[in-house]
Design an enzyme around this catalytic site. Structure first.
Site, PDB file in Angstrom:
ATOM      1  N   ALA A  65     -33.701   6.292  31.883  1.00 18.65           N
ATOM      2  CA  ALA A  65     -33.624   6.604  33.313  1.00 18.65           C
ATOM      3  C   ALA A  65     -33.880   5.334  34.112  1.00 18.65           C
ATOM      4  CB  ALA A  65     -34.652   7.677  33.673  1.00 18.65           C
ATOM      5  N   TYR A 133     -33.546  -6.422  39.502  1.00 17.59           N
ATOM      6  CA  TYR A 133     -33.286  -5.527  38.369  1.00 17.59           C
ATOM      7  C   TYR A 133     -33.706  -6.188  37.055  1.00 17.59           C
ATOM      8  CZ  TYR A 133     -30.655  -2.790  34.934  1.00 17.59           C
ATOM      9  OH  TYR A 133     -30.312  -2.020  33.850  1.00 17.59           O
ATOM     10  N   ARG A 200     -18.672 -11.182  31.315  1.00 15.55           N
ATOM     11  CA  ARG A 200     -19.701 -10.303  30.790  1.00 15.55           C
ATOM     12  C   ARG A 200     -19.375 -10.009  29.326  1.00 15.55           C
ATOM     13  NH1 ARG A 200     -21.483 -11.939  34.796  1.00 15.55           N
ATOM     14  NH2 ARG A 200     -22.397 -10.836  36.572  1.00 15.55           N
ATOM     15  N   GLU A 260     -25.420 -11.923  41.350  1.00 18.17           N
ATOM     16  CA  GLU A 260     -24.704 -11.726  40.092  1.00 18.17           C
ATOM     17  C   GLU A 260     -24.538 -13.049  39.351  1.00 18.17           C
ATOM     18  OE1 GLU A 260     -21.971  -7.886  40.323  1.00 18.17           O
ATOM     19  OE2 GLU A 260     -21.138  -9.557  41.449  1.00 18.17           O
TER      20      GLU A 260
END
Length: 299
Positions: A65, A133, A200, A260
């Protein structure tokens, strides 16, 4: 009941485990629920979550989560801290008071290393997150180290590359693969952030599920990269999906987003060496499978 964890639930149930799920259903879907698992609808930040741990007495916590969007973490770092660090510690506290033995954390190989010195990065690469994050995923790993030393709680941190596959949500700031497919199939125009040369490491969800099965083993411990070691840029994804979907849309670019990384790829050294784990789905095959899943009506 979301993208990645619903696949893991299916695998754990198939392996004969008793599975209890806590999901606030903010991104989860009813159709992803496994009828053989038990579900509680609750947010991980809710202090009442202790009641579930008291009732169910889980041995292992698989924590997937999260607030998953890098851009949201940049725009609202306090919310990211609340969910990704505060919510996780809320679970750890509930668990350690009720006999929890081990935690499997969905961490982020795409963000905890930051701008990499070498490509692909191995588990011993310096950790220098450049977004909230990534900071909070790394902080979650460090909390696990504390809970191990203080309470004897065992742990595994799976540092994921960019995961794609069936059930991925194409709405909002989701994975670029799902977003591109949805727009192409709808005849809409997808856009590429920046020059599209940002790379990525894309790993198919079934390979990630296998890593989660291996993480249950008693000798699985510490951080493990879960990726292919291969860099793929956004332009290549756009062109591949345009071919698979027979789209005629143009390749349009918009300004790059903040927070990013320019490049990312990770090598699953420990998972390969200790458990003989390897990716089984190549990029082109995975993209084709996902496009077929969307074409079949799963949008």
């Amino acid at each position: 009941a979301g993208f990645i964890a619903s696949h893991i639930v299916d695998a754990y149930v198939a392996d004969g485990h008793e599975v209890v799920v806590i999901d606030n259903m903010s991104t989860g879907k009813e159709e992803n629920k496994n009828p053989k698992a038990k579900y509680y609808t609750m947010d991980i930040c809710d202090p009442k979550i202790t009641d579930i741990f008291e009732s169910e007495k889980p041995e292992i916590l698989s924590h997937h989560a999260a607030q998953i969007d890098v851009r949201t973490s940049v725009a609202d770092p306090q919310f990211d801290i609340k969910v990704n660090l505060g919510g996780f510690v809320n679970l750890l506290e509930a668990g350690r008071k009720n006999g929890l033995k081990k935690v499997i954390l969905a961490s982020s190989g795409g963000t905890v290393y930051g701008e990499q010195n070498v490509f692909p990065a191995t588990e011993d690469h310096p950790t220098r997150p450049i977004c909230p994050y990534g900071l909070n995923k790394l902080g979650s790993e460090q909390y696990l180290y504390f809970y191990e030393k203080e309470y004897g709680l065992k742990w595994v941190a799976l540092r994921y590359a960019n995961i794609y596959g069936p059930r991925q949500n194409p709405h909002g700031e989701a994975g670029v693969v799902a977003i591109f497919i949805k727009k192409m199939l709808a005849g809409e125009q997808p856009v590429i952030n920046g020059d599209g040369k940002q790379t990525r490491d894309y790993v198919f969800v079934s390979d990630v599920v296998e890593a989660n099965r291996l993480a249950l083993k008693d000798n699985a411990y510490g951080p493990y990269n879960v990726g292919t070691g291969v860099e793929t840029d956004v332009n290549a994804i756009f062109r591949a999906l345009r071919e698979f979907t027979d789209s005629t849309c143009d390749e349009q670019h918009v300004p790059a987003k903040s927070g990013e990384q320019a490049r990312c790829s990770i090598e699953a050294v420990r998972m390969k060496n200790e458990f003989n784990w390897n990716t089984t789905v190549e990029f082109a095959d995975g993209m084709k499978r996902m496009a077929e899943w969307f074409v079949s009506g799963n949008r």
